[in-house]
Design a protein around this motif. Structure first.
Motif, PDB file in Angstrom:
ATOM      1  N   ALA A  96      10.824   4.252  26.775  1.00 46.33           N
ATOM      2  CA  ALA A  96      11.232   5.738  26.595  1.00 46.33           C
ATOM      3  C   ALA A  96      11.980   5.911  25.246  1.00 46.33           C
ATOM      4  O   ALA A  96      12.518   5.035  24.543  1.00 46.33           O
ATOM      5  CB  ALA A  96      11.749   6.407  27.951  1.00 46.33           C
ATOM      6  N   SER A  97      11.715   7.294  24.897  1.00 49.62           N
ATOM      7  CA  SER A  97      12.720   7.589  23.752  1.00 49.62           C
ATOM      8  C   SER A  97      13.998   7.475  23.894  1.00 49.62           C
ATOM      9  O   SER A  97      14.592   7.746  25.107  1.00 49.62           O
ATOM     10  CB  SER A  97      12.410   9.193  23.403  1.00 49.62           C
ATOM     11  OG  SER A  97      13.031   9.640  22.287  1.00 49.62           O
ATOM     12  N   LYS A 139      12.435   4.844  15.265  1.00 43.59           N
ATOM     13  CA  LYS A 139      12.260   5.141  13.810  1.00 43.59           C
ATOM     14  C   LYS A 139      10.923   4.533  13.106  1.00 43.59           C
ATOM     15  O   LYS A 139      10.370   5.023  12.425  1.00 43.59           O
ATOM     16  CB  LYS A 139      13.333   4.152  13.210  1.00 43.59           C
ATOM     17  CG  LYS A 139      14.673   4.909  13.334  1.00 43.59           C
ATOM     18  CD  LYS A 139      15.733   3.812  12.283  1.00 43.59           C
ATOM     19  CE  LYS A 139      17.232   4.419  12.701  1.00 43.59           C
ATOM     20  NZ  LYS A 139      18.259   3.739  11.843  1.00 43.59           N
ATOM     21  N   LEU A 140      10.456   3.508  13.843  1.00 44.26           N
ATOM     22  CA  LEU A 140       9.067   2.913  13.407  1.00 44.26           C
ATOM     23  C   LEU A 140       8.133   4.043  13.887  1.00 44.26           C
ATOM     24  O   LEU A 140       6.962   4.179  12.797  1.00 44.26           O
ATOM     25  CB  LEU A 140       8.562   1.547  13.986  1.00 44.26           C
ATOM     26  CG  LEU A 140       9.606   0.460  13.412  1.00 44.26           C
ATOM     27  CD1 LEU A 140       9.213  -0.654  14.198  1.00 44.26           C
ATOM     28  CD2 LEU A 140       9.158   0.302  11.915  1.00 44.26           C
ATOM     29  N   ILE A 141       8.195   4.654  15.225  1.00 45.72           N
ATOM     30  CA  ILE A 141       7.149   5.699  15.254  1.00 45.72           C
ATOM     31  C   ILE A 141       7.335   6.885  14.381  1.00 45.72           C
ATOM     32  O   ILE A 141       6.123   7.486  14.144  1.00 45.72           O
ATOM     33  CB  ILE A 141       7.683   6.019  16.914  1.00 45.72           C
ATOM     34  CG1 ILE A 141       7.097   4.779  17.702  1.00 45.72           C
ATOM     35  CG2 ILE A 141       6.428   7.264  17.296  1.00 45.72           C
ATOM     36  CD1 ILE A 141       7.375   4.881  19.420  1.00 45.72           C
ATOM     37  N   SER A 149       1.012  -0.163  27.762  1.00 47.05           N
ATOM     38  CA  SER A 149       0.255  -0.002  26.391  1.00 47.05           C
ATOM     39  C   SER A 149      -0.225   1.362  26.371  1.00 47.05           C
ATOM     40  O   SER A 149      -0.143   2.013  25.307  1.00 47.05           O
ATOM     41  CB  SER A 149      -1.078  -1.168  26.354  1.00 47.05           C
ATOM     42  OG  SER A 149      -2.051  -0.746  27.438  1.00 47.05           O
ATOM     43  N   VAL A 150      -0.649   2.156  27.444  1.00 49.71           N
ATOM     44  CA  VAL A 150      -0.842   3.608  27.387  1.00 49.71           C
ATOM     45  C   VAL A 150       0.463   4.198  27.394  1.00 49.71           C
ATOM     46  O   VAL A 150       0.621   5.158  26.247  1.00 49.71           O
ATOM     47  CB  VAL A 150      -1.453   4.060  28.929  1.00 49.71           C
ATOM     48  CG1 VAL A 150      -1.603   5.467  28.689  1.00 49.71           C
ATOM     49  CG2 VAL A 150      -2.891   3.378  28.932  1.00 49.71           C
ATOM     50  N   TYR A 151       1.644   3.713  27.734  1.00 46.60           N
ATOM     51  CA  TYR A 151       2.715   4.632  27.496  1.00 46.60           C
ATOM     52  C   TYR A 151       3.146   4.485  26.091  1.00 46.60           C
ATOM     53  O   TYR A 151       3.345   5.683  25.444  1.00 46.60           O
ATOM     54  CB  TYR A 151       3.792   4.127  28.468  1.00 46.60           C
ATOM     55  CG  TYR A 151       5.051   4.697  28.516  1.00 46.60           C
ATOM     56  CD1 TYR A 151       5.235   5.580  29.671  1.00 46.60           C
ATOM     57  CD2 TYR A 151       6.050   4.811  27.617  1.00 46.60           C
ATOM     58  CE1 TYR A 151       6.460   6.183  29.858  1.00 46.60           C
ATOM     59  CE2 TYR A 151       7.184   5.480  27.664  1.00 46.60           C
ATOM     60  CZ  TYR A 151       7.385   6.290  28.748  1.00 46.60           C
ATOM     61  OH  TYR A 151       8.507   6.911  29.123  1.00 46.60           O
ATOM     62  N   ILE A 152       2.902   3.247  25.388  1.00 45.69           N
ATOM     63  CA  ILE A 152       3.358   3.213  24.050  1.00 45.69           C
ATOM     64  C   ILE A 152       2.443   3.927  23.212  1.00 45.69           C
ATOM     65  O   ILE A 152       2.805   4.458  22.273  1.00 45.69           O
ATOM     66  CB  ILE A 152       3.281   1.671  23.561  1.00 45.69           C
ATOM     67  CG1 ILE A 152       4.481   1.006  24.325  1.00 45.69           C
ATOM     68  CG2 ILE A 152       3.587   1.469  22.242  1.00 45.69           C
ATOM     69  CD1 ILE A 152       4.193  -0.498  24.233  1.00 45.69           C
ATOM     70  N   ASP A 188       2.723  12.230  32.722  1.00 49.50           N
ATOM     71  CA  ASP A 188       3.557  13.132  32.000  1.00 49.50           C
ATOM     72  C   ASP A 188       3.316  13.186  30.342  1.00 49.50           C
ATOM     73  O   ASP A 188       3.460  14.291  29.873  1.00 49.50           O
ATOM     74  CB  ASP A 188       5.152  13.022  32.313  1.00 49.50           C
ATOM     75  CG  ASP A 188       5.367  13.551  33.670  1.00 49.50           C
ATOM     76  OD1 ASP A 188       4.529  14.071  34.657  1.00 49.50           O
ATOM     77  OD2 ASP A 188       6.436  12.907  34.370  1.00 49.50           O
ATOM     78  N   LEU A 189       3.198  11.946  30.011  1.00 47.34           N
ATOM     79  CA  LEU A 189       3.240  11.761  28.487  1.00 47.34           C
ATOM     80  C   LEU A 189       1.928  12.267  28.192  1.00 47.34           C
ATOM     81  O   LEU A 189       1.465  12.790  26.874  1.00 47.34           O
ATOM     82  CB  LEU A 189       3.137  10.238  28.160  1.00 47.34           C
ATOM     83  CG  LEU A 189       4.483   9.671  28.088  1.00 47.34           C
ATOM     84  CD1 LEU A 189       4.710   8.175  27.748  1.00 47.34           C
ATOM     85  CD2 LEU A 189       5.715  10.406  26.989  1.00 47.34           C
TER      86      LEU A 189
END
Length: 501
Positions: A231-232, A240-242, A303-306, A358-359
């Motif tokens: 999560a964030s 930061k990379l995102i 992987s879906v979450y990321i 939710d994402l």
């Protein structure tokens, strides 16, 4: 009589016998001390001069003493503007090569001697004959070829060795003969953004793979909470990379999205047998058979979450002008299908699946910020399929999921076109809310109005008088007031009425 030294004309490689005999006679007369009269000296000088002119007319190219290829070279060591001078001090030197005086004026343009080949420069002029004194000559010296005047010079004649040394030095320092250093590769300006994307995405991929490895190596007897790892605010470096990918997506929309999608597809590949065996050894006996299926589910959900986290930040950088239509359409279709085809029961049983859905809802909400009309139309068209009492009772869970998926939509009241789209969407949702059946569906609609209207409730003034907006409020308010009469609906309906007021 003026004592001036005139350089003799350039002779051929093989001098004529008559020319050599004249030179020998002159030397013998000078050594014997025989002094001729001025008339005979003038006659001899004239005869010698005529003999030289005849030889030049017969073989003009032989005078230069070069081959045909050397004569055509752009760098010629023989100056065709020679002048004769009289120097009695040098009579003891019967033969000496003639060089160009330093102060003589050339009638042709000076050329760069470094342009010729090395073989041409290494060739030296042959001996052009002995110094011949022309007695009785008066006035300025003249060009031996065309009779044009030649500037006088008092500079001494340089020895032949000096000229050869100068020529050799010129060759040694010629830039064309020096080794050319290798040119470093020059990166084009147009490719700098691609290079930045490759660097940032490589770092993103490295950290994402480490997180995936951590999740997959956790024992199957423990349910991993993705929010604590992915999560964030869980990892500042990863966040930061995102953000960096989002910045690059402002100018490279398709490249960034394709890179993230490609990373996600790579995670669908079969699991490493070594990983499965290692996790199976530490798993309880009751769950040994389920190790592969559990790891595959973890791999897919993580992987879906990321992917959703990255796409949410990327879409935030888009505007209606910068997001291509085809790219927005494809992305919208993929995300909406995930919401529409999800299994409500499986989502309810897994907190990680719930977090992933939710994402997806948040992602489609960010897409609505730049494509509100298209996204809202998809939800309205799908909800119309459930607008009957029979279907709603059978698929209330699917309706609830779709309604909850709209809670992140970005409604706008400015400009006028956005206000009109927002009002029409609210009016359609109000109609569905009025005809809704079932406590879950009613509560879902009531919460949806609160989540959509609360952000703009403090800034909307004259916009509430828009006809479609006023119509939506007139539909929702009576229905919400009626729900307050039942205790199970009081809490939800009261908040809805507060927002409408």
């Amino acid at each position: 009589m003026s004592n001036r030294r005139h350089p003799p004309p350039p002779p051929p490689l093989q001098q004529p016998k008559q020319y050599q005999q004249l030179q020998v006679q002159q030397l013998q007369q000078q050594q014997a001390g025989v002094v001729t009269s001025s008339s005979s000296s003038s006659s001899t000088s004239s005869h010698t001069h005529n003999a030289r002119l005849q030889h030049i007319n017969r073989d003009p190219t032989g005078i230069l003493g070069f081959s045909s290829s050397q004569g055509s070279s752009s760098s010629t060591l023989i100056d065709h503007n020679m002048s004769f001078s009289n120097n009695n001090n040098n009579n003891n030197n019967p033969t000496s090569p003639i060089n160009i005086p330093a102060g003589s004026r050339r009638l042709h343009n000076n050329r760069n001697q470094s342009l010729g080949s090395a073989s041409e420069f290494q060739s030296s002029p042959r001996s052009l004959g002995p110094d011949v004194s022309i007695s009785g000559s008066t006035g300025s010296p003249t060009n031996f070829f065309d009779g044009s005047p030649v500037e006088e010079t008092a500079s001494p004649i340089r020895p032949p060795t000096i000229r050869r040394t100068t020529t050799t030095t010129t060759i040694a320092t010629t830039p064309s003969n020096l080794p050319i250093p290798p040119t470093p590769p020059i990166r084009k300006a147009g490719k700098s953004s691609d290079y930045a994307l490759s660097v940032v995405f490589s770092q993103f991929e490295t950290i994402a793979d480490k997180k995936m490895k951590l999740i997959l190596n956790t024992g199957v007897d423990i349910e991993v909470d993705f929010r604590k790892i992915l999560a964030s605010d869980a990892d500042k470096t990863f966040d930061k990379l995102i953000k960096s990918l989002s910045s690059l997506a402002a100018s490279q929309q398709k490249q960034v999205i394709d890179a993230v999608m490609r990373w996600r597809r790579a995670k669908i590949e079969p699991l490493d047998p070594t990983l499965v065996r290692r996790v199976s050894e530490s798993a309880p006996l009751s769950r040994t058979k389920d190790v592969t299926s559990i790891l595959k589910e973890r791999q897919s959900l993580a992987s879906v979450y990321i992917l959703c986290r990255a796409l949410i930040e990327i879409v935030k950088s888009f505007t209606p002008e910068t997001l291509p239509e085809d790219l927005g359409e494809n992305l919208e279709e993929i995300v909406f299908n995930q919401l529409k085809k999800a299994d409500p029961e499986a989502i309810r049983r897994s907190k990680n699946r719930t977090a992933s859905m939710d994402l997806f809802a948040e992602l489609i909400g960010e897409l609505s910020n730049v494509r509100f009309a298209s996204v809202s139309d998809r939800f309205i068209a799908e909800l119309e399929k459930y607008n009957s009492q029979t279907i709603m009772k059978e698929r209330q869970s699917h309706m609830e999921m779709l309604i909850r998926g709209m809670r992140f939509l970005k409604i706008k009241i400015y400009p006028l076109d956005a206000l009109e789209e927002t009002a029409d969407f609210l009016c359609s949702c109000a109609s569905f809310f009025r005809n809704a059946h079932g406590a879950k569906v009613k509560h879902s609609y009531a919460k949806l109005f609160v989540q959509l209207l609360l952000p703009i409730a403090g800034v909307a003034v004259a916009e509430v008088n828009f006809p479609a907006w006023a119509k939506a409020v007139d539909i929702v308010y009576p229905r919400a007031w009626k729900m307050t009469l039942k205790p199970r609906h009081v809490l939800v309906s009261s908040i809805t009425i507060y927002c409408l007021m």
